[in-house]
Design a protein around this motif. Structure first.
Motif, short mmCIF file in Angstrom:
data_model
loop_
_atom_site.label_atom_id
_atom_site.label_comp_id
_atom_site.label_asym_id
_atom_site.label_seq_id
_atom_site.Cartn_x
_atom_site.Cartn_y
_atom_site.Cartn_z
N MET A 216 -4.57 6.90 9.86
CA MET A 216 -5.13 6.02 8.81
C MET A 216 -6.38 5.29 9.30
O MET A 216 -7.36 5.15 8.57
CB MET A 216 -4.10 4.95 8.43
N ARG B 100 -6.06 -0.11 0.79
CA ARG B 100 -4.94 0.79 0.58
C ARG B 100 -4.00 0.29 -0.52
O ARG B 100 -3.32 1.08 -1.16
CB ARG B 100 -4.19 0.87 1.90
N GLY C 120 2.73 6.03 -6.92
CA GLY C 120 1.65 6.10 -7.91
C GLY C 120 1.97 5.23 -9.11
O GLY C 120 2.40 4.08 -8.96
N HIS D 81 7.04 0.97 5.89
CA HIS D 81 7.00 2.35 5.39
C HIS D 81 8.41 2.79 4.95
O HIS D 81 8.57 3.41 3.89
CB HIS D 81 6.48 3.26 6.51
N ARG E 241 0.92 4.25 -2.73
CA ARG E 241 0.57 5.60 -2.29
C ARG E 241 1.68 6.59 -2.65
O ARG E 241 1.43 7.72 -3.05
CB ARG E 241 0.36 5.65 -0.78
N GLN E 242 2.92 6.16 -2.46
CA GLN E 242 4.03 7.10 -2.63
C GLN E 242 4.45 7.25 -4.09
O GLN E 242 4.74 8.34 -4.54
CB GLN E 242 5.22 6.65 -1.81
N GLY F 21 0.83 -1.21 0.00
CA GLY F 21 0.00 0.00 0.00
C GLY F 21 0.86 1.25 0.00
O GLY F 21 0.57 2.22 -0.72
N SER F 22 1.91 1.24 0.79
CA SER F 22 2.76 2.43 0.89
C SER F 22 3.49 2.70 -0.42
O SER F 22 3.65 3.86 -0.82
CB SER F 22 3.77 2.27 2.03
#
Ligand code: FDA
Length: 399
Positions: A89, A121, A27, A393, A24-25, A20-21
């Motif tokens: 979150m 996520r 794209g 993360h 998110r970061q 997910g991270s």
């Protein structure tokens, strides 16, 4: 040969969060991210954690809450992703939570909500369940993963396969084999947060008290290496369990002693003297029950051969012995219940091989280890999930 950008091994807390991270970061720049797991469902340990309500973090997270060969290793990752970041979150996902004792945060409802949040996520990544990872080899442009569903080539590889605890839930220790294959050192993995087992003579007291819980202090080691936990202690037919014992188990080594204080707020020998000085016909057991549950007080008096005996008839030496029995009960566990019931694995991939900011293997660009497979183990109370989120993360930011 199928070629992807990033393969994450393990769809547990760390692997799901990392996927997910990354999305998110990065794209669209993230490229293809694939998560492999041999289980039939993702996040199985999350599902059963915290008695089904997932103790997902702890507000008191700090370096002193972790056991590691390098106590400072986790600092950077933990600073980069805090309990407050995870709570934000959880709030955004509309999951209701509450603080239990000692900063422990739990879902009000089912732990399943955390799994759903993590899956939501990581939309955009491919989750391939029922896929057992067999082996990883270095390849010309990254890594080659051999699995039960065939080979897969990836530029980057994140190992999030957890430790060895609870094989029934999918733990295999393959992460350690992969580390060894790439020449990384291991800190001997051992069972942590696990009930200790005791010799027959200790069980004589514990068995009849099975089910009884007291607030105790359990300590281990001496001097600067002394560790102590004040928490619940549970008598069981197999010995002692409960949070205080689980906590100390992560520090205990075979052959060592632990010391149990069954009444940590009282000096029992002095207290008994005081009651004796007041005169009266009180029995030893009922005097002890001022500080201890009646069943335990009776058992300790009986063990000392003082069942039904009057306190007034006892000399100082007897009171001192009783005081020591309550405040300084020295036990030498014979072992632990092992991987079958251990909540975590202490030890794992030696942190000296990893960059603490990114979790990347220093000698193998593109290879990352995150979560429980690394030699960073939290105390009981939500710290292990916080490490899973924070290390995932850190790796995702670098990817
Ligand atoms: P995790 O073990 O979660 O995931 C590893 C994944 O890799 C698994 O899905 C497994 O199937 C997969 N895998 C392994 N070998 C494989 C192979 N060869 N091929 C493919 N897939 C493979 N912590 C906490 O902070 N709060 C809590 O409330 C609890 N409660 C709790 C209860 C119980 C009963 C247990 C056992 C543990 C806890 N914990 C906890 C600890 C916590 O669950 C643990 O530290 C994290 O799940 C670790 O996350 P990882 O993602 O590193 O490993």
């Amino acid at each position: 040969m199928e070629q992807v950008d990033t393969v994450i091994l393990g769809a547990g807390a760390a692997g799901l969060f990392c996927a997910g991270s990354i999305l998110r970061q990065a794209g669209d720049r993230a490229g293809r991210v694939v998560v492999l797991d041999h289980a039939r469902a993702p996040g199985e340990k999350i599902r059963i954690s915290g008695g089904g309500r997932c103790n997902f973090t702890n507000l008191a997270t700090g370096l002193d809450r972790f056991v590691s060969g390098n106590p400072r290793f986790a600092a950077s990752a933990l600073a980069g992703f805090s309990p407050a970041d995870f709570v934000a979150m959880v709030d955004q996902a509309g999951i209701a939570w509450h603080e239990k004792t000692l900063g422990q945060l739990f879902c009000d409802g089912s732990a399943r909500q955390i799994i759903d949040m993590l899956l939501h996520r990581m939309r955009g990544a491919e989750l391939r369940l029922g896929t057992a990872v067999e082996k990883v080899e270095p390849a010309e442009r990254g890594f080659l993963v051999a699995s039960s569903k065939g080979p897969l080539a990836a530029r980057r590889l994140v190992v999030a396969t957890g430790g060895k605890s609870i094989p029934k839930m999918g733990a295999t220790g393959i992460g350690y084999d992969i580390a060894a294959h790439f020449g990384l050192a291991l800190v001997e993995p051992r069972a942590g947060l696990v009930p200790l087992t005791f010799a027959e003579q200790d069980l004589d007291l514990c068995r009849p008290l099975s089910g009884l819980s007291v607030a105790a202090e359990v300590s281990h080691g001496a001097g600067r290496r002394r560790t102590r936990f004040r928490d619940g202690l549970l008598f069981t037919h197999r010995g002692l369990s409960g949070p205080a014992i689980l906590q100390i188990s992560s520090f205990w080594r075979p052959g060592e002693e632990i010391i149990v204080d069954l009444a940590p707020d009282a000096e029992i020998a002095a207290g008994l003297r005081e009651i004796r000085g007041q005169g009266g016909r009180m029995t030893v057991a009922s005097a002890l029950s001022r500080w201890l549950p009646a069943r335990l007080a009776e058992a300790i008096a009986a063990e000392a051969g003082l069942a039904g005996a009057r306190l007034a008839d006892q000399g100082n030496a007897v009171l001192d012995r009783l005081g020591g029995r309550v405040n300084r009960w020295v036990l030498r566990p014979v072992g632990t219940e092992g991987w079958r019931t251990a909540e975590v694995t202490v030890g794992g991939v030696d942190t000296r091989a990893l960059d603490s900011r990114t979790m990347q293997v220093k000698s193998v660009p593109g290879l990352y280890f995150i979560g429980e497979v690394v030699d960073v183990t939290g105390w009981l109370g939500g710290y292990n999930f916080q490490w899973a989120w924070a290390s995932a993360h850190a790796a995702a930011q670098a990817i």
